[in-house]
Motif scaffolding. Structure first.
Motif, mmCIF file in Angstrom:
data_model
loop_
_atom_site.group_PDB
_atom_site.id
_atom_site.type_symbol
_atom_site.label_atom_id
_atom_site.label_comp_id
_atom_site.label_asym_id
_atom_site.label_seq_id
_atom_site.Cartn_x
_atom_site.Cartn_y
_atom_site.Cartn_z
ATOM 1 N N SER A 66 37.920 43.074 43.467
ATOM 2 C CA SER A 66 36.775 43.803 42.621
ATOM 3 C C SER A 66 35.994 42.440 42.008
ATOM 4 C CB SER A 66 37.596 44.219 41.318
ATOM 5 O OG SER A 66 38.239 43.400 40.709
ATOM 6 N N GLU A 67 34.797 42.845 41.272
ATOM 7 C CA GLU A 67 34.008 41.948 40.690
ATOM 8 C C GLU A 67 34.854 41.218 39.624
ATOM 9 O OE1 GLU A 67 29.879 41.673 38.451
ATOM 10 O OE2 GLU A 67 30.051 43.469 39.869
ATOM 11 N N ALA A 68 35.569 41.663 39.015
ATOM 12 C CA ALA A 68 36.319 41.006 37.863
ATOM 13 C C ALA A 68 37.290 39.844 38.611
ATOM 14 C CB ALA A 68 37.382 41.918 37.193
ATOM 15 N N GLU A 69 37.927 40.422 39.697
ATOM 16 C CA GLU A 69 38.932 39.451 40.418
ATOM 17 C C GLU A 69 38.108 38.490 40.831
ATOM 18 O OE1 GLU A 69 42.484 42.264 41.899
ATOM 19 O OE2 GLU A 69 40.399 42.210 42.993
ATOM 20 N N ALA A 70 36.812 38.777 41.460
ATOM 21 C CA ALA A 70 36.161 37.485 41.946
ATOM 22 C C ALA A 70 35.677 36.329 40.834
ATOM 23 C CB ALA A 70 34.774 38.201 42.825
ATOM 24 N N GLY A 71 35.440 37.040 39.767
ATOM 25 C CA GLY A 71 34.969 36.247 38.559
ATOM 26 C C GLY A 71 36.351 35.313 38.243
ATOM 27 N N TRP A 72 37.615 35.902 38.310
ATOM 28 C CA TRP A 72 38.909 35.080 38.024
ATOM 29 C C TRP A 72 38.971 34.194 39.144
ATOM 30 C CZ3 TRP A 72 43.545 33.899 39.950
ATOM 31 C CH2 TRP A 72 44.454 33.541 38.993
ATOM 32 N N VAL A 73 38.731 34.333 40.337
ATOM 33 C CA VAL A 73 39.219 33.477 41.104
ATOM 34 C C VAL A 73 38.333 32.385 41.058
ATOM 35 C CG1 VAL A 73 39.017 32.821 43.916
ATOM 36 C CG2 VAL A 73 39.983 35.125 42.898
ATOM 37 N N THR A 74 37.009 32.614 40.815
ATOM 38 C CA THR A 74 36.141 31.300 40.703
ATOM 39 C C THR A 74 36.415 30.426 39.202
ATOM 40 O OG1 THR A 74 34.450 32.637 39.567
ATOM 41 C CG2 THR A 74 34.220 32.355 41.788
ATOM 42 N N ARG A 75 36.923 31.214 38.390
ATOM 43 C CA ARG A 75 37.225 30.489 36.974
ATOM 44 C C ARG A 75 38.514 29.631 37.204
ATOM 45 N NH1 ARG A 75 35.231 35.400 34.972
ATOM 46 N NH2 ARG A 75 37.668 36.286 34.799
ATOM 47 N N ARG A 76 39.512 30.413 37.876
ATOM 48 C CA ARG A 76 40.720 29.645 38.315
ATOM 49 C C ARG A 76 40.427 28.450 39.245
ATOM 50 N NH1 ARG A 76 45.247 27.068 37.392
ATOM 51 N NH2 ARG A 76 46.732 27.607 38.821
ATOM 52 N N LEU A 77 39.451 28.452 40.013
ATOM 53 C CA LEU A 77 39.083 27.569 40.923
ATOM 54 C C LEU A 77 38.462 26.151 40.314
ATOM 55 C CD1 LEU A 77 38.880 26.321 43.918
ATOM 56 C CD2 LEU A 77 37.086 27.660 44.093
ATOM 57 N N ALA A 78 37.711 26.595 38.967
ATOM 58 C CA ALA A 78 37.045 25.568 38.507
ATOM 59 C C ALA A 78 38.395 24.898 37.614
ATOM 60 C CB ALA A 78 36.065 26.226 37.260
ATOM 61 N N GLU A 79 39.166 25.707 37.286
ATOM 62 C CA GLU A 79 40.643 25.189 36.292
ATOM 63 C C GLU A 79 41.292 24.083 37.212
ATOM 64 O OE1 GLU A 79 44.349 26.740 34.076
ATOM 65 O OE2 GLU A 79 42.906 28.245 35.085
#
Length: 105
Positions: free
Chosen positions: A80-93
């Motif tokens: 989902s778009e929300a999951e895609a955003g979460w993955v990129t935020r997690r990757l930044a972390e």
């Protein structure tokens, strides 16, 4: 041990993707946990190929993560778009990049 005790704890940031205004899950817990495992595995998988140094600057970090987010948000990616955003935020972390690197441009 019950089924729920045997499951890993969801981070609040991912739990929020599946929580409605009344703080109830919008999908069955096993499904949410499976989606979390998928997203976490994906972030971990992208980690080695995203080793842009901190010296390369916030602009390049943002461009890198924005590119991933665009690809991950496509229907073909299965997120989902929300999951895609979460993955990129997690990757930044995981990369120890500033949180604003994952902000959509």
């Amino acid at each position: 041990m019950s089924y729920d005790e045997n499951q890993l704890a969801l981070p609040p940031s991912f739990h929020a993707l599946y929580t409605d205004a009344r703080q109830r899950l919008s999908a069955p817990l096993p499904q949410v946990q499976a989606r979390y495992e998928l997203c976490e595995d994906l972030a971990q998988h992208l980690l080695p190929q995203t080793q842009v140094s901190r010296e390369d600057g916030l602009r390049l970090q943002r461009e890198t993560l924005a590119g991933y987010r665009r690809v991950l948000a496509t229907p073909e990616a299965g997120l989902s778009e929300a999951e895609a955003g979460w993955v990129t935020r997690r990757l930044a972390e995981l990369l120890d990049w500033p949180p604003e690197a994952a902000d959509a441009p």
